[in-house]
Enzyme design. Structure first.
Site, short mmCIF file in Angstrom:
data_model
loop_
_atom_site.label_atom_id
_atom_site.label_comp_id
_atom_site.label_asym_id
_atom_site.label_seq_id
_atom_site.Cartn_x
_atom_site.Cartn_y
_atom_site.Cartn_z
N LYS A 206 9.35 -21.28 21.44
CA LYS A 206 9.66 -21.87 20.11
C LYS A 206 10.18 -20.84 19.14
O LYS A 206 11.49 -21.24 18.40
CB LYS A 206 8.69 -22.57 19.47
CG LYS A 206 8.92 -23.45 18.19
CD LYS A 206 7.78 -23.86 17.19
CE LYS A 206 7.17 -25.20 18.08
NZ LYS A 206 6.19 -25.97 17.39
N GLU A 212 5.26 -12.45 26.78
CA GLU A 212 5.26 -12.88 28.03
C GLU A 212 6.41 -13.47 28.44
O GLU A 212 7.42 -13.15 29.49
CB GLU A 212 4.05 -13.66 28.43
CG GLU A 212 3.12 -13.00 28.39
CD GLU A 212 2.20 -13.36 26.95
OE1 GLU A 212 0.94 -13.24 26.90
OE2 GLU A 212 2.89 -13.81 26.03
N GLY A 267 2.02 -26.93 21.27
CA GLY A 267 2.25 -26.36 22.85
C GLY A 267 1.49 -27.33 23.64
O GLY A 267 2.50 -27.38 24.87
N ARG A 268 0.47 -27.43 23.64
CA ARG A 268 -0.17 -27.92 24.85
C ARG A 268 0.15 -29.24 24.79
O ARG A 268 -0.44 -30.21 25.42
CB ARG A 268 -1.55 -27.81 24.79
CG ARG A 268 -2.47 -28.18 23.57
CD ARG A 268 -3.80 -27.55 23.28
NE ARG A 268 -4.33 -27.84 22.13
CZ ARG A 268 -4.20 -27.03 21.02
NH1 ARG A 268 -3.45 -25.88 21.02
NH2 ARG A 268 -4.92 -27.37 19.90
N GLU A 353 -8.46 -25.31 24.72
CA GLU A 353 -7.62 -24.80 23.47
C GLU A 353 -7.71 -25.72 22.24
O GLU A 353 -7.78 -25.47 21.14
CB GLU A 353 -6.00 -24.39 23.84
CG GLU A 353 -5.43 -23.76 22.73
CD GLU A 353 -4.06 -23.09 23.24
OE1 GLU A 353 -4.07 -22.07 23.74
OE2 GLU A 353 -3.07 -23.99 23.15
N HIS A 384 -15.92 -27.83 50.39
CA HIS A 384 -16.35 -26.92 51.15
C HIS A 384 -16.42 -25.58 50.57
O HIS A 384 -16.10 -24.42 51.18
CB HIS A 384 -15.24 -26.94 52.45
CG HIS A 384 -15.39 -28.05 53.21
ND1 HIS A 384 -16.14 -28.07 54.29
CD2 HIS A 384 -14.61 -29.11 53.18
CE1 HIS A 384 -15.80 -29.46 54.85
NE2 HIS A 384 -14.79 -29.89 54.04
N LYS A 512 -3.49 -11.16 20.97
CA LYS A 512 -1.95 -10.97 21.08
C LYS A 512 -1.85 -9.60 19.93
O LYS A 512 -0.98 -9.11 20.21
CB LYS A 512 -1.44 -12.07 20.38
CG LYS A 512 -1.20 -13.14 21.25
CD LYS A 512 -0.57 -14.31 20.71
CE LYS A 512 -0.41 -15.59 21.71
NZ LYS A 512 0.28 -16.68 21.00
#
Length: 545
Positions: A206, A212, A267-268, A353, A384, A512
């Site tokens: 955005k 990153e 964002g999510r 979050e 398993h 951050k």
């Protein structure tokens, strides 16, 4: 609104939990032949069975009363009306507008946002059609064959989940890759699968400043230019999902290929927006619209269905019951569908979050559990691996089993065996195995006497582990839209009950900020040192080596 622990229904649920603590699911099923009919709901091709939850009719009514006392119906209307329910950031949470398939206007500050939403969808459709048809070519004139989405968090997990989940509907001529981690090995691995002449990069940020994402974008840009040799190539191989026009232009991306979204989209919750450009390119706009259709249908169900039949409300209240009254602070997602292998990771961010909060909407510390620890994966593989803890471990948890009734990939008896495993595991968690049953089984195997009694305790399963099972006929774009919106609204409801803000995420900021001070120290560009001896020594250790 008062804190949840001050509500009469909360106190009634505490007393009810104490009085029913010794009830076993085996007994509840034995004494109620209609339990499945009472505690299951259907919506379109989705069946939600919550009869294996540790509830009675009284529990269910008390939970509904808790929702009413928490003023949930009013909160739902505030959400859909575009009120600024994200109060710490002073904005609405209106991701439902992105998938509003009706003619109904949706207002933010008295302005209908739907014309802008439809405008971006049309811009996405035109661009996706060009890429899919081969009309959009790279710098050397070759059509695009690989699309790399560069993003992180919600700009990565949502598109990655959907593209994997709906792979049978994807364009077989396109490969969709996702570059998210700052680890250089990840960038090298992804770029190593790409041909510079036929690769398109979508930079999803955005602000166009996410560390990153922009580090990976710059690396991809340098890789492209090293191969093609001309700055002009950037505009043919990069597009942006952003709102920072100046930074996008400075990167070399044509402003006409910048796709915007809005600050009322978290964002999510953003896969429904331009963040879903990679989805639309891979699936085509028709399938993307079907995904939106499913989510919109569930939005309407959530807004208009009475609480007792409202799927997000039911799942949310069960989560409150498990977490706050049964001490089940872990929620495991058990997927018997290889196409949904990324679902647990997606829901982990969506839930943790959103509701991983210890401060309520009034700024006070909470004295009750909020969001659960969410984890999980492919159920058949998990049998398993981690199911041992589920069956005989000491931790309380709640589980969601998800499986399709029909498979898109019929191979021999694979699917019936897969479904049998799913149903057997939920049954085993519920029933367990008593000492008498274990003794009879061991006896039938020829064990007796001291040898039998020595092994007996290890063969006993307590059972009484609560779970819900979600069966869908097949995983179509519409069904996936329904499932994802179902979990979104479930999480919102729980935030309302817990009196927290599900739409901010201040907890991610400190790390951050500290990264910005540690990075120059690691690179030897700063004289200040970390204030604590551990971080200072770790920096020194890395520098020395």
């Amino acid at each position: 609104m008062p804190k949840p622990t001050e509500l009469p229904a909360w106190h009634a649920l505490q007393q009810h939990a104490e009085s029913t603590a010794q009830q076993h699911l085996r007994t509840l099923f034995a004494t109620d032949p209609d339990r499945f009919q009472r505690f299951s709901r259907r919506y379109e091709n989705l069946l939600v069975d919550f009869s294996k939850q540790r509830i009675t009719s009284e529990t269910f009514e008390l939970l509904l009363e808790l929702a009413r006392q928490a003023e949930l119906p009013a909160a739902i209307e505030q959400l859909f009306a575009g009120q600024r329910i994200n109060h710490t950031e002073n904005r609405p949470a209106l991701h439902m507008a992105l998938r509003n398939r009706s003619a109904r206007p949706i207002l933010v500050d008295d302005q209908d946002v739907m014309p802008e939403v439809r405008g971006v969808l049309e811009q996405m459709r035109r661009f996706a059609d060009k890429v899919r048809s081969g009309a959009w070519t790279g710098y050397t004139g070759k059509p695009i064959r690989t699309v790399v989405n560069i993003g992180i968090g919600g700009s990565d997990l949502g598109p990655k989940l959907v593209c994997q989940a709906l792979r049978p509907y994807g364009d077989p001529m396109l490969e969709i890759l996702f570059l998210s981690s700052i680890d250089g090995a990840h960038a090298r691995h992804i770029l190593g699968r790409c041909d510079p002449e036929t690769t398109l990069f979508i930079v999803a940020s955005k602000t166009f400043t996410t560390q990153e994402t922009m580090t990976n974008a710059v690396t991809a840009r340098e890789w492209l230019l090293a191969a093609l040799g001309h700055e002009a190539a950037v505009a043919k191989h990069f597009v942006a999902v952003s709102t920072n026009l100046r930074a996008v232009q400075a990167f070399g991306i044509d402003p006409g290929n910048m796709f915007v979204f809005w600050d009322w989209v978290g964002g999510r919750y953003s896969l429904w927006s331009a963040i879903g450009l990679s989805i639309m390119i891979y699936l085509g706009y028709e399938r993307f619209y079907e995904l939106l259709d499913g989510a919109h249908a569930l939005d309407e169900h959530f807004r208009h269905t009475p609480l007792a039949d409202n799927l997000p409300v039911i799942l949310a209240l069960l989560g409150v019951w498990n977490g706050n009254f049964l001490a089940a602070h872990s929620h495991v997602i058990l997927v018997y569908d290889d196409y949904l292998l990324n679902l647990a990771n997606y829901l982990q961010q969506l839930d943790m979050e959103s509701n991983g909060k210890s401060v309520d909407r009034d700024g006070g510390l909470v004295n009750y559990s909020t969001g659960p620890i969410v984890w999980g994966g492919l159920g058949n593989n998990g049998q398993h691996a981690f199911y041992q803890l589920l069956h005989q471990g000491t931790h309380q948890f709640a589980a969601d089993f998800l499986a399709p009734v029909h498979t898109t990939d019929p191979v021999g008896d694979h699917h019936s065996i897969l479904l049998a495993n799913c149903l057997a595991q939920s049954q085993a968690l519920m029933t367990g195995r008593t000492a008498d049953e274990a003794r009879a089984e061991l006896s039938a195997q020829g064990l007796k006497g001291e040898a039998l009694e020595a092994l007996l305790p290890y063969k006993v399963f307590a059972g009484n582990r609560c779970s819900s099972t979600l069966l869908y006929e097949s995983l179509t774009p519409r069904t996936l839209g329904i499932l994802l919106a179902l979990y979104e609204h479930k999480i919102f409801v729980q935030g309302v009950i817990w009196h927290i803000n599900s739409f901010d995420q201040w907890g991610v900021e400190l790390g951050k900020q500290l990264t910005k001070s540690i990075l120059p120290q690691l690179q030897g560009r700063a004289t200040q040192v970390a204030p604590d001896s551990s971080t200072r020594s770790l920096i020194d250790y890395c520098q020395q080596r």
